[in-house]
Design a protein around this motif. Structure first.
Motif: not given
Length: 344
Positions: A254-275
């Motif tokens: 799960v990516p976190e706002p303002g943090h550098a992302r790993t490859p697995t977080e890149d596969l879930g950037t939708a999770l940065l959307e509102e909600g």
């Protein structure tokens, strides 16, 4: 599921192999008629194809071409997990046929049902793109992970597919062997996190079927509201072990706002959307669903990140997929692992 178009295929169906598959599926009463195929999924390991006769569709999962590492890419083991869980009503595809090596191809594979929906990675589909529906999806992700860990794996006939006792220490050592040299030494940048993990190994929190690659991109989301998981995919790494490892791995994706992302977080950037809720809220919901004690959660998240670094480094050394040669992939996992462990 979505077509694979981000990398060159290492294998594809020929006219002859598709004809052989058509005969096999007709003999098994699965489907009949000439077939076409299309690669789907975003993985870099097992290969997944949508197979259709123009009226009905199924999905085929097969390993990459031989040679394979011992014990890797065990398609029939993966099919057993699916069949056992499907029998409990858990949201997984139905296994329609298993195919032994030599029956159709030079590798074993299996055929499963096709679910129509969305694989969410970098954005939420328009039909579900509201804060309310995104929250529904997130809750469904956590609730289905909790449900998996509460499934009676013995009753499902899966009790011979892993060794839950001692899973944490054993898994850490197994991952370390992927990157150790002949004398058992780790690369220098792996050492500090490994020592922290080895020093702080917690006793297993329980025993359960663990997916071992649970993230939003490995699930099928409903095509329309309400947003929910309708199928969980890609069980190639499933085993029996500590359920909190699955939670730690999921949170690490799960990516976190303002943090550098790993490859697995890149596969879930939708999770940065509102909600979509963040890691802490997701973990809290899991604890509410299961009663789990999350005292050592940082250890499990760190293990997941360090494990991914080891897997990516191992794949980079093998050099069989150019993706793993991309600079910075391993370093991104190690940097977040150090931060999570408090070593940064």
């Amino acid at each position: 599921m979505t077509p694979t178009d981000s990398r060159e295929l290492v294998w594809d169906w020929s006219e002859q192999t598709l004809a052989d598959l058509a005969r096999f599926l007709e003999d098994r009463g699965v489907m009949s008629g000439p077939l076409t195929s299309k690669p789907i999924g975003d993985g870099h390991s097992n290969l997944t194809f949508l197979i259709t006769n123009g009226e009905a569709s199924v999905v085929v999962r097969r390993p990459p071409p031989p040679p394979l590492p011992p014990g890797a890419n065990d398609m029939l083991r993966e099919a057993r997990f699916l069949a056992g869980l499907h029998g409990t009503g858990y949201p997984v595809p139905e296994v329609l046929a298993t195919v032994q090596e030599g029956e159709v191809l030079d590798v074993p594979f299996y055929v499963m049902s096709f679910a129509s929906g969305h694989v969410v990675t970098t954005s939420t589909p328009e039909a579900l793109a509201t804060p309310e529906q995104r929250l529904n999806i997130a809750h469904s992700l956590v609730d289905n992970l909790a449900r998996l860990h509460q499934t009676d794996y013995r009753a499902a006939g899966l009790d011979d597919l892993g060794r839950p006792e001692g899973f944490n220490a054993r898994h850490l050592k197994r991952m370390a062997r992927l990157v150790q040299d002949a004398e058992g030494n780790l690369p220098a940048d792996f050492e500090a996190v490994y020592e922290w993990l080895a020093t702080n190994v917690p006793a297993e929190s329980g025993e359960a079927v663990i997916h071992n690659d649970y993230r939003i991109g490995n699930t099928m989301i409903s095509p329309d509201a309400p947003g929910r998981v309708i199928a969980i995919l890609d069980w190639e790494l499933a085993t029996l072990g500590d359920p909190l490892f699955d939670l730690g791995y999921f949170l690490s994706s799960v990516p976190e706002p303002g943090h550098a992302r790993t490859p697995t977080e890149d596969l879930g950037t939708a999770l940065l959307e509102e909600g979509y809720p963040g890691r802490a809220e997701l973990a809290e919901r899991y604890a509410e669903q299961t009663g789990a004690d999350l005292t050592h959660l940082d250890w499990y998240v760190t293990l997941a990140l360090w494990k991914l670094a080891a897997l990516y480094e191992y794949s980079r050394r093998r050099g069989e997929d150019e993706y793993y040669l991309t600079p910075g992939l391993v370093d991104s996992f190690l940097a977040e692992a150090r931060e999570t462990a408090g070593l940064a």
